[in-house]
Design a protein around this motif. Structure first.
Motif, PDB file in Angstrom:
ATOM      1  N   GLN A   3       0.827  -1.199   0.000  1.00  0.00           N
ATOM      2  CA  GLN A   3       0.000   0.000   0.000  1.00  0.00           C
ATOM      3  C   GLN A   3       0.862   1.249   0.000  1.00  0.00           C
ATOM      4  O   GLN A   3       1.937   1.276   0.598  1.00  0.00           O
ATOM      5  CB  GLN A   3      -0.919   0.042   1.223  1.00  0.00           C
ATOM      6  CG  GLN A   3      -1.894   1.206   1.138  1.00  0.00           C
ATOM      7  CD  GLN A   3      -2.464   1.640   2.479  1.00  0.00           C
ATOM      8  OE1 GLN A   3      -2.128   1.116   3.515  1.00  0.00           O
ATOM      9  NE2 GLN A   3      -3.334   2.625   2.439  1.00  0.00           N
ATOM     10  N   TYR A   5       0.312   5.459   0.897  1.00  0.00           N
ATOM     11  CA  TYR A   5      -0.612   6.355   1.580  1.00  0.00           C
ATOM     12  C   TYR A   5       0.057   7.710   1.741  1.00  0.00           C
ATOM     13  O   TYR A   5       1.240   7.788   2.091  1.00  0.00           O
ATOM     14  CB  TYR A   5      -0.980   5.787   2.958  1.00  0.00           C
ATOM     15  CG  TYR A   5      -1.871   6.697   3.760  1.00  0.00           C
ATOM     16  CD1 TYR A   5      -3.204   6.877   3.422  1.00  0.00           C
ATOM     17  CD2 TYR A   5      -1.375   7.398   4.849  1.00  0.00           C
ATOM     18  CE1 TYR A   5      -4.024   7.716   4.154  1.00  0.00           C
ATOM     19  CE2 TYR A   5      -2.196   8.242   5.593  1.00  0.00           C
ATOM     20  CZ  TYR A   5      -3.509   8.390   5.233  1.00  0.00           C
ATOM     21  OH  TYR A   5      -4.309   9.238   5.955  1.00  0.00           O
ATOM     22  N   TYR A  44      -2.346  -2.399   5.916  1.00  0.00           N
ATOM     23  CA  TYR A  44      -3.093  -1.205   5.526  1.00  0.00           C
ATOM     24  C   TYR A  44      -2.852  -0.084   6.540  1.00  0.00           C
ATOM     25  O   TYR A  44      -2.765  -0.338   7.734  1.00  0.00           O
ATOM     26  CB  TYR A  44      -4.595  -1.515   5.464  1.00  0.00           C
ATOM     27  CG  TYR A  44      -5.375  -0.383   4.859  1.00  0.00           C
ATOM     28  CD1 TYR A  44      -5.471  -0.239   3.489  1.00  0.00           C
ATOM     29  CD2 TYR A  44      -5.962   0.577   5.658  1.00  0.00           C
ATOM     30  CE1 TYR A  44      -6.145   0.831   2.926  1.00  0.00           C
ATOM     31  CE2 TYR A  44      -6.638   1.653   5.107  1.00  0.00           C
ATOM     32  CZ  TYR A  44      -6.724   1.779   3.749  1.00  0.00           C
ATOM     33  OH  TYR A  44      -7.378   2.845   3.198  1.00  0.00           O
ATOM     34  N   THR A  46      -4.074   4.167   7.470  1.00  0.00           N
ATOM     35  CA  THR A  46      -4.822   5.401   7.238  1.00  0.00           C
ATOM     36  C   THR A  46      -4.624   6.273   8.471  1.00  0.00           C
ATOM     37  O   THR A  46      -4.011   5.848   9.449  1.00  0.00           O
ATOM     38  CB  THR A  46      -6.309   5.130   6.959  1.00  0.00           C
ATOM     39  OG1 THR A  46      -6.927   6.332   6.470  1.00  0.00           O
ATOM     40  CG2 THR A  46      -7.052   4.647   8.191  1.00  0.00           C
ATOM     41  N   LYS A  88      -9.063  -2.913   4.768  1.00  0.00           N
ATOM     42  CA  LYS A  88      -9.374  -1.486   4.624  1.00  0.00           C
ATOM     43  C   LYS A  88      -9.843  -0.932   5.964  1.00  0.00           C
ATOM     44  O   LYS A  88     -10.540  -1.612   6.718  1.00  0.00           O
ATOM     45  CB  LYS A  88     -10.490  -1.310   3.581  1.00  0.00           C
ATOM     46  CG  LYS A  88     -10.826   0.098   3.218  1.00  0.00           C
ATOM     47  CD  LYS A  88      -9.845   0.669   2.208  1.00  0.00           C
ATOM     48  CE  LYS A  88     -10.301   2.021   1.711  1.00  0.00           C
ATOM     49  NZ  LYS A  88      -9.725   2.406   0.468  1.00  0.00           N
ATOM     50  N   ILE A  90     -11.501   2.914   7.209  1.00  0.00           N
ATOM     51  CA  ILE A  90     -11.845   4.302   6.890  1.00  0.00           C
ATOM     52  C   ILE A  90     -12.585   4.922   8.066  1.00  0.00           C
ATOM     53  O   ILE A  90     -13.206   4.223   8.868  1.00  0.00           O
ATOM     54  CB  ILE A  90     -12.676   4.453   5.588  1.00  0.00           C
ATOM     55  CG1 ILE A  90     -14.077   3.859   5.738  1.00  0.00           C
ATOM     56  CG2 ILE A  90     -11.958   3.856   4.403  1.00  0.00           C
ATOM     57  CD1 ILE A  90     -15.003   4.271   4.602  1.00  0.00           C
ATOM     58  N   ARG A 127     -13.180  -6.361   0.708  1.00  0.00           N
ATOM     59  CA  ARG A 127     -11.920  -5.892   0.127  1.00  0.00           C
ATOM     60  C   ARG A 127     -11.767  -4.377   0.150  1.00  0.00           C
ATOM     61  O   ARG A 127     -10.670  -3.859   0.263  1.00  0.00           O
ATOM     62  CB  ARG A 127     -11.810  -6.362  -1.323  1.00  0.00           C
ATOM     63  CG  ARG A 127     -11.705  -7.831  -1.481  1.00  0.00           C
ATOM     64  CD  ARG A 127     -10.288  -8.238  -1.515  1.00  0.00           C
ATOM     65  NE  ARG A 127     -10.188  -9.675  -1.741  1.00  0.00           N
ATOM     66  CZ  ARG A 127      -9.137 -10.363  -1.444  1.00  0.00           C
ATOM     67  NH1 ARG A 127      -8.106  -9.781  -0.920  1.00  0.00           N
ATOM     68  NH2 ARG A 127      -9.111 -11.655  -1.660  1.00  0.00           N
ATOM     69  N   ASP A 128     -12.894  -3.648   0.011  1.00  0.00           N
ATOM     70  CA  ASP A 128     -12.782  -2.199  -0.075  1.00  0.00           C
ATOM     71  C   ASP A 128     -14.048  -1.548   0.466  1.00  0.00           C
ATOM     72  O   ASP A 128     -15.128  -2.151   0.451  1.00  0.00           O
ATOM     73  CB  ASP A 128     -12.550  -1.770  -1.529  1.00  0.00           C
ATOM     74  CG  ASP A 128     -11.799  -0.462  -1.647  1.00  0.00           C
ATOM     75  OD1 ASP A 128     -11.551   0.210  -0.618  1.00  0.00           O
ATOM     76  OD2 ASP A 128     -11.447  -0.081  -2.775  1.00  0.00           O
TER      77      ASP A 128
END
Length: 167
Positions: A3, A5, A44, A46, A88, A90, A127-128
């Motif tokens: 990934q 970012y 992942y 964020t 993922k 968010i 997955r997303d």
């Protein structure tokens, strides 16, 4: 590389099989610094105002402060496979994250309560996840199609049927 970012205009974060790296970009030159090795099987990253959220392949998410000095680890489920990959993460709102996983589907992580909450999209690979400009939540699964909804409690499943144009 698993990934890429970007949190700041002059920073690039890279997760690879070797760990988490921060690349500071200065014009045409850049400096690379390894922040974490891959002992946590990172997958992942964020960020939110409170720091960085990192998902991995061991059924957990990690929350690091902005300085990366301290972290907290949250296990998705004691019953969940230790190989439960987080695909993922968010931000849903100031108090919640959405987490897409390999074995537990779509989860909500309540930040103040530090607990995971199951949604109706369970037992599937998520997955997303995307929240579009109209605040519609879109969830991409592996094998069960696409889901959409305006609430985490109510989804419509969109599944492609071969040979039809409207599915």
């Amino acid at each position: 590389i698993l990934q890429l970012y970007q949190h700041q205009p002059d920073e690039l974060w890279v997760i690879s099989e070797l760990g988490l790296f921060k690349i500071v970009i200065d014009g045409r030159s850049f400096q690379t610094k390894q922040i974490l090795d891959n002992a946590q099987s990172l997958n992942y990253i964020t960020s939110t105002d409170s720091g960085y959220w990192i998902g991995g392949n061991r059924g957990q998410i990690l929350h690091y402060g902005l300085d990366f000095k301290n972290y907290e680890s949250y296990i998705i489920s004691e019953k969940s496979s230790s190989r439960n990959t987080v695909f993922k993460i968010i931000k849903l709102n100031d108090h919640s994250l959405l987490v897409g996983t390999e074995h537990d589907g779509l989860l909500v992580f309540d930040i103040p309560k530090k607990q995971f909450i199951k949604t109706e999209i369970q037992s599937t690979i998520v997955r997303d996840i995307l929240i579009d400009n109209d605040d519609v939540l879109w969830v991409a699964t592996d094998g069960n199609g696409l889901y959409s909804g305006t609430s985490i409690n109510e989804f419509i499943q969109h599944k492609h049927i071969p040979g039809t144009q409207s599915s």
